[in-house]
Design a protein around this motif. Structure first.
Motif, mmCIF file in Angstrom:
data_model
loop_
_atom_site.group_PDB
_atom_site.id
_atom_site.type_symbol
_atom_site.label_atom_id
_atom_site.label_comp_id
_atom_site.label_asym_id
_atom_site.label_seq_id
_atom_site.Cartn_x
_atom_site.Cartn_y
_atom_site.Cartn_z
ATOM 1 N N ALA A 118 11.959 -2.468 -13.085
ATOM 2 C CA ALA A 118 11.567 -1.401 -14.007
ATOM 3 C C ALA A 118 11.750 -0.025 -13.369
ATOM 4 C CB ALA A 118 10.113 -1.581 -14.435
ATOM 5 N N ARG A 119 12.288 0.891 -14.139
ATOM 6 C CA ARG A 119 12.423 2.279 -13.684
ATOM 7 C C ARG A 119 11.031 2.884 -13.493
ATOM 8 N NH1 ARG A 119 14.714 3.925 -17.780
ATOM 9 N NH2 ARG A 119 13.059 5.129 -18.782
ATOM 10 N N GLY A 120 10.863 3.588 -12.406
ATOM 11 C CA GLY A 120 9.588 4.257 -12.176
ATOM 12 C C GLY A 120 8.605 3.471 -11.332
ATOM 13 N N VAL A 121 8.966 2.235 -10.943
ATOM 14 C CA VAL A 121 8.097 1.454 -10.061
ATOM 15 C C VAL A 121 8.553 1.661 -8.625
ATOM 16 C CG1 VAL A 121 7.341 -0.866 -9.383
ATOM 17 C CG2 VAL A 121 7.554 -0.274 -11.810
ATOM 18 N N ASN A 122 7.663 2.188 -7.794
ATOM 19 C CA ASN A 122 7.968 2.398 -6.382
ATOM 20 C C ASN A 122 7.563 1.161 -5.592
ATOM 21 O OD1 ASN A 122 8.913 4.980 -6.997
ATOM 22 N ND2 ASN A 122 6.935 5.942 -6.590
ATOM 23 N N GLN A 123 6.438 1.225 -4.923
ATOM 24 C CA GLN A 123 5.925 0.048 -4.218
ATOM 25 C C GLN A 123 5.344 -0.941 -5.230
ATOM 26 O OE1 GLN A 123 6.248 -0.396 -0.869
ATOM 27 N NE2 GLN A 123 7.358 1.540 -0.861
ATOM 28 N N LEU A 124 5.582 -2.219 -4.997
ATOM 29 C CA LEU A 124 4.995 -3.270 -5.832
ATOM 30 C C LEU A 124 4.224 -4.202 -4.909
ATOM 31 C CD1 LEU A 124 4.582 -4.708 -8.506
ATOM 32 C CD2 LEU A 124 6.820 -5.788 -8.242
ATOM 33 N N THR A 125 2.903 -4.189 -5.033
ATOM 34 C CA THR A 125 2.036 -4.958 -4.146
ATOM 35 C C THR A 125 1.382 -6.096 -4.923
ATOM 36 O OG1 THR A 125 1.589 -2.988 -2.807
ATOM 37 C CG2 THR A 125 0.048 -4.832 -2.586
ATOM 38 N N ILE A 126 1.461 -7.307 -4.369
ATOM 39 C CA ILE A 126 0.994 -8.516 -5.044
ATOM 40 C C ILE A 126 0.015 -9.247 -4.129
ATOM 41 C CG2 ILE A 126 1.724 -10.631 -6.246
ATOM 42 C CD1 ILE A 126 3.199 -8.248 -7.328
ATOM 43 N N TRP A 127 -0.977 -9.893 -4.720
ATOM 44 C CA TRP A 127 -1.829 -10.806 -3.959
ATOM 45 C C TRP A 127 -2.303 -11.928 -4.871
ATOM 46 C CZ3 TRP A 127 -3.257 -5.957 -5.520
ATOM 47 C CH2 TRP A 127 -4.377 -5.855 -6.371
ATOM 48 N N ARG A 128 -2.739 -13.002 -4.244
ATOM 49 C CA ARG A 128 -3.273 -14.143 -4.991
ATOM 50 C C ARG A 128 -4.748 -13.922 -5.291
ATOM 51 N NH1 ARG A 128 -2.941 -19.788 -3.023
ATOM 52 N NH2 ARG A 128 -4.590 -18.990 -1.683
ATOM 53 N N TYR A 129 -5.155 -14.246 -6.487
ATOM 54 C CA TYR A 129 -6.577 -14.216 -6.850
ATOM 55 C C TYR A 129 -7.393 -15.068 -5.882
ATOM 56 C CZ TYR A 129 -10.682 -16.087 -9.310
ATOM 57 O OH TYR A 129 -11.941 -16.523 -9.637
ATOM 58 N N GLU A 130 -6.832 -16.188 -5.471
ATOM 59 C CA GLU A 130 -7.545 -17.097 -4.581
ATOM 60 C C GLU A 130 -7.836 -16.464 -3.220
ATOM 61 O OE1 GLU A 130 -5.359 -19.278 -7.716
ATOM 62 O OE2 GLU A 130 -4.727 -17.769 -6.239
ATOM 63 N N ASP A 131 -7.114 -15.400 -2.872
ATOM 64 C CA ASP A 131 -7.314 -14.702 -1.597
ATOM 65 C C ASP A 131 -8.089 -13.393 -1.767
ATOM 66 O OD1 ASP A 131 -5.822 -16.631 -0.211
ATOM 67 O OD2 ASP A 131 -3.933 -15.555 -0.561
ATOM 68 N N TYR A 132 -8.612 -13.169 -2.966
ATOM 69 C CA TYR A 132 -9.218 -11.862 -3.251
ATOM 70 C C TYR A 132 -10.326 -11.490 -2.272
ATOM 71 C CZ TYR A 132 -11.982 -8.295 -5.657
ATOM 72 O OH TYR A 132 -12.701 -7.155 -5.963
ATOM 73 N N GLN A 133 -11.231 -12.401 -2.015
ATOM 74 C CA GLN A 133 -12.378 -12.064 -1.167
ATOM 75 C C GLN A 133 -11.945 -11.668 0.249
ATOM 76 O OE1 GLN A 133 -15.447 -15.034 -1.150
ATOM 77 N NE2 GLN A 133 -16.834 -13.803 0.081
ATOM 78 N N PRO A 134 -11.156 -12.476 0.959
ATOM 79 C CA PRO A 134 -10.756 -12.055 2.305
ATOM 80 C C PRO A 134 -9.820 -10.849 2.316
ATOM 81 C CG PRO A 134 -9.672 -14.105 1.704
ATOM 82 C CD PRO A 134 -10.722 -13.856 0.662
ATOM 83 N N LEU A 135 -9.148 -10.589 1.197
ATOM 84 C CA LEU A 135 -8.205 -9.470 1.135
ATOM 85 C C LEU A 135 -8.811 -8.187 0.580
ATOM 86 C CD1 LEU A 135 -4.873 -11.086 -0.164
ATOM 87 C CD2 LEU A 135 -5.278 -10.054 2.085
ATOM 88 N N PHE A 136 -10.084 -8.222 0.216
ATOM 89 C CA PHE A 136 -10.674 -7.068 -0.482
ATOM 90 C C PHE A 136 -10.397 -5.759 0.244
ATOM 91 C CE2 PHE A 136 -14.006 -4.007 -1.388
ATOM 92 C CZ PHE A 136 -14.025 -3.994 -2.772
ATOM 93 N N SER A 137 -10.651 -5.692 1.535
ATOM 94 C CA SER A 137 -10.453 -4.451 2.290
ATOM 95 C C SER A 137 -8.980 -4.048 2.298
ATOM 96 C CB SER A 137 -10.965 -4.609 3.722
ATOM 97 O OG SER A 137 -12.363 -4.805 3.734
ATOM 98 N N SER A 138 -8.093 -5.009 2.432
ATOM 99 C CA SER A 138 -6.654 -4.706 2.453
ATOM 100 C C SER A 138 -6.172 -4.196 1.104
ATOM 101 C CB SER A 138 -5.859 -5.958 2.840
ATOM 102 O OG SER A 138 -6.210 -6.403 4.132
#
Length: 300
Positions: free
Chosen positions: A180-200
């Motif tokens: 898509a035009r206008g998308v710079n960085q695209l950051t993805i994570w798994r819902y299953e990792d949400y808690q340990p990744l919260f700070s990141s």
């Protein structure tokens, strides 16, 4: 066109991936973030009458009335001199459950087009886009429960005919967003990792130093339905207003030791869903221009 020291982050969901928890955690830190130049706006801002993202930035195809401000003036107002604007609204990319009772072949089919429309309107050098994904089986189970809570009651078998496992294709969505035009960085994570990744996740959204200001709320925001509650919904359908049955059942048959969480899939289907999910993740991680967040290997 805005200055080079300003950027916009747009958390687009997806639905049922702890979006409410993240949004409310960010909201709790709004004042602290503003003090360091980060302005956050979420559903509590965009779901007020006349305050949707489309309405604020004049993105309706046929607006009922012209917006009060140009998109750039609206952006300046929201920015308030900050260096980072963070938006979060999962409804912007589409609905969780389609009101039409036809088979869903593609989830969020207009997501890329809508993100591009916003990026074009803001004319701020593009958007950093953030997306969480979830195992297709648990995603559809949660989506089904949400439909019941919204008062649209149908048998699970019929729901899964309309929403088959194959309709949850995160790889397709990520590819469309990446192109898509206008998308710079695209950051993805798994819902299953949400808690340990919260700070990141927060650091990626608001910046490393500002991320430390955001603390996770100590509780879940939306608890799902128990198997007993779902059975009660179908048993009592028609006895009271459909939009009240599931909420009543959730209150009286909460998930706990005496009531297991509702699960719409059998072990064989779960195994198939896990296989589909892992294949999608592997392909997403290999896409150019995508940052896939993973917990530290040392995380418990």
């Amino acid at each position: 066109m805005t200055s080079s020291d300003f950027s916009i982050a747009f958390h687009i969901g997806a639905h049922k991936t702890a979006t409410s928890h993240l949004q409310r955690s960010l909201r709790e830190a709004t004042d602290l973030l503003a003090d360091v130049g980060v302005r956050y706006y979420g559903p509590h801002d965009f779901r007020l009458p006349g305050r949707s993202i489309n309405r604020l930035f004049g993105l309706h195809d046929k607006p009922a009335r012209a917006p009060r401000r140009s998109p750039q003036d609206q952006l300046t107002l929201l920015r308030k001199g900050g260096h980072r604007l963070v938006l979060s609204e999962e409804n912007y990319i589409g609905a969780l459950n389609s009101p039409r009772r036809r088979e869903v072949r593609m989830r969020y089919p207009f997501a890329a087009r809508r993100v591009t429309a916003l990026a074009d309107a803001l004319d701020a050098g593009g958007l950093d886009v953030f997306l969480s994904i979830r195992n297709p089986a648990t995603f559809l189970t949660s989506a089904y429960c949400q439909q019941l809570l919204g008062g649209r009651i149908m048998p699970l078998e019929r729901y899964l005919q309309i929403n088959p496992l194959g309709s949850v294709n995160w790889l397709s969505l990520v590819k469309r967003l990446r192109r898509a035009r206008g998308v710079n960085q695209l950051t993805i994570w798994r819902y299953e990792d949400y808690q340990p990744l919260f700070s990141s996740i927060c650091a990626a959204l608001v910046g490393d130093e500002a991320g430390e200001l955001v603390q996770p709320l100590p509780r879940r925001i939306h608890v799902g339905l128990s198997a007993k509650a779902v059975a009660e919904v179908h048993l009592k359908k028609g006895d009271v207003a459909d939009d009240k049955i599931a909420n009543f059942a959730r209150k009286h048959f909460p998930v706990g030791e005496d009531a297991a969480a509702f699960d719409g899939f059998d072990p064989e289907q779960h195994a198939r869903a896990a296989q589909i999910y892992q294949a999608q993740i592997a392909a997403i991680e290999n896409l150019k221009g995508v940052t896939f967040l993973r917990p530290s290997p040392n995380h418990p």
